[in-house]
Design a protein around this motif. Sequence first.
Motif, short mmCIF file in Angstrom:
data_model
loop_
_atom_site.label_atom_id
_atom_site.label_comp_id
_atom_site.label_asym_id
_atom_site.label_seq_id
_atom_site.Cartn_x
_atom_site.Cartn_y
_atom_site.Cartn_z
N ARG A 1 -5.62 -5.75 6.57
CA ARG A 1 -6.15 -3.95 6.14
C ARG A 1 -4.96 -3.68 6.90
O ARG A 1 -5.28 -1.92 6.97
CB ARG A 1 -7.49 -4.35 7.21
N ARG B 1 -6.98 3.04 8.38
CA ARG B 1 -7.28 1.56 8.74
C ARG B 1 -8.61 1.21 9.21
O ARG B 1 -9.48 0.26 8.61
CB ARG B 1 -6.65 1.64 9.96
N GLY C 1 -10.45 1.77 6.10
CA GLY C 1 -10.47 0.03 4.67
C GLY C 1 -10.15 0.05 3.88
O GLY C 1 -10.42 -0.51 3.14
N CYS D 1 -7.04 -0.12 2.43
CA CYS D 1 -5.72 -0.90 2.56
C CYS D 1 -5.80 -0.95 1.06
O CYS D 1 -7.01 -1.33 -0.16
CB CYS D 1 -5.60 -1.96 3.37
#
Length: 409
Positions: free
Chosen positions: A54, A253, A256, A258
């Motif tokens: 992630r 981050r 989340g 990613c």
Amino acid sequence: MDFNTTLLHHNFESERSTGSTLTPIYQVSAFSQESAEKLEAVFNNRAPGFAYTRIGNPTTDSFERRIASLEKGIGAIACSSGMAAVTMSLLNILQSGDEVIASTALFGGTIDLFHDLEAFGIKTRYVTEVTAESVRSQLSDKTKAVFTELIGNPKLNVVDIQSVADVAHEAGVPLIVDSTTATPYLVHPFDFGADIVVHSSSKYINGNGSAISGIIVDSGKFKWDYTKYKGLEEYKRFSKFAYLAKLRNGVWRNIGCCLAPATAFLNSLGLETLGLRMERLCDNALQLAEFLQGFEGIKVNYPALKGNPYYDLVQKQFNGKGGAIISIDAGSKEKAFKLINNLKYATIATNIGDLRTLVIHPDSTIFTHSTKLQKENAGVFEGSIRISVGIEDIADLKEDFEQAIKQIS
Ligand SMILES: *Cc1c(COP(=O)(O)O)cnc(C)c1O
């Protein structure tokens, strides 16, 4: 290095440990380190390495570095979608009470996002055409970003980046551009003063319509005023990397969003032929647009057509390339539907940037929730058809559109 060589070689090498000629898909969630000390160092940005997908992954990292160099930026962060990239690029610097100046001719999803952000106290002031004058007229002490697409989707209006960047910079505000439809093949927005570039890499960068993703690139040139952008102050020590450091350690981050390593792999693969595809796509689009102009009852909008209001800007800013999207108006919904249904090669789908030609009736689909005024401002009318031109042979495309148009006239 010229464009195609850059795509293949810049910031890319085969994997040292195995000689693998492409960066493999690191299909894992976590990365082990040889000691607790090493993991501590990686976690605290004191040593290079990976901890958790992630936050970072070698396949994604390779894709990010290639896009960063292609866009002449200092770094890039990949996201799970283009919408995630647009959202993160803004939330990284905005807080409740702030304002954004944006174009009414944005991608529908982005307009919807700006509506969603109102619930968090972030307001958007719209201008129908993003120009130095219109942006200046909407500036206030609450303005924290100017956001625009370079070729509006589907209005196909072109923005003069330099003049808008100058006005934004005078006001101490960054210019964030969505360069999805322009692609790095047409323009390097940082050369014209843009500060942050976002892409829906689901489109031309991936190029095959095989996965959803987005990416944010920073030029590293914007001089952040840390009293105005309070959230960045904590990252001051990263100097020109402050924006990216905050993004990677903060909202990106923590929300989340990613990019999946498998998608990063597909994107890197697609990226290598971006130049070849765009050359063909822009060529096909210009030829098809010129051809369609010859039919009575069909209005054609394509920025690289002689007589288009953006023709001169396209020559100056995009090296004469108009991109691969054409908008036509067939006169009514009925005619537009019939034309679409009569096409043999065009796929009826909401995407753009595929290898295949794609068509859609925006009024009844991607703009179905918009008001009449919003549609007009976005260049969407009852008879509008958006064509995302593909790499098919131009003779086949011309023949196909000709037979489909003949059936409605
Ligand atoms: C598709 C698109 C987006 C959104 O990207 P997704 O990958 O679908 O989330 C944003 N901006 C533009 C110009 C687009 O065409």
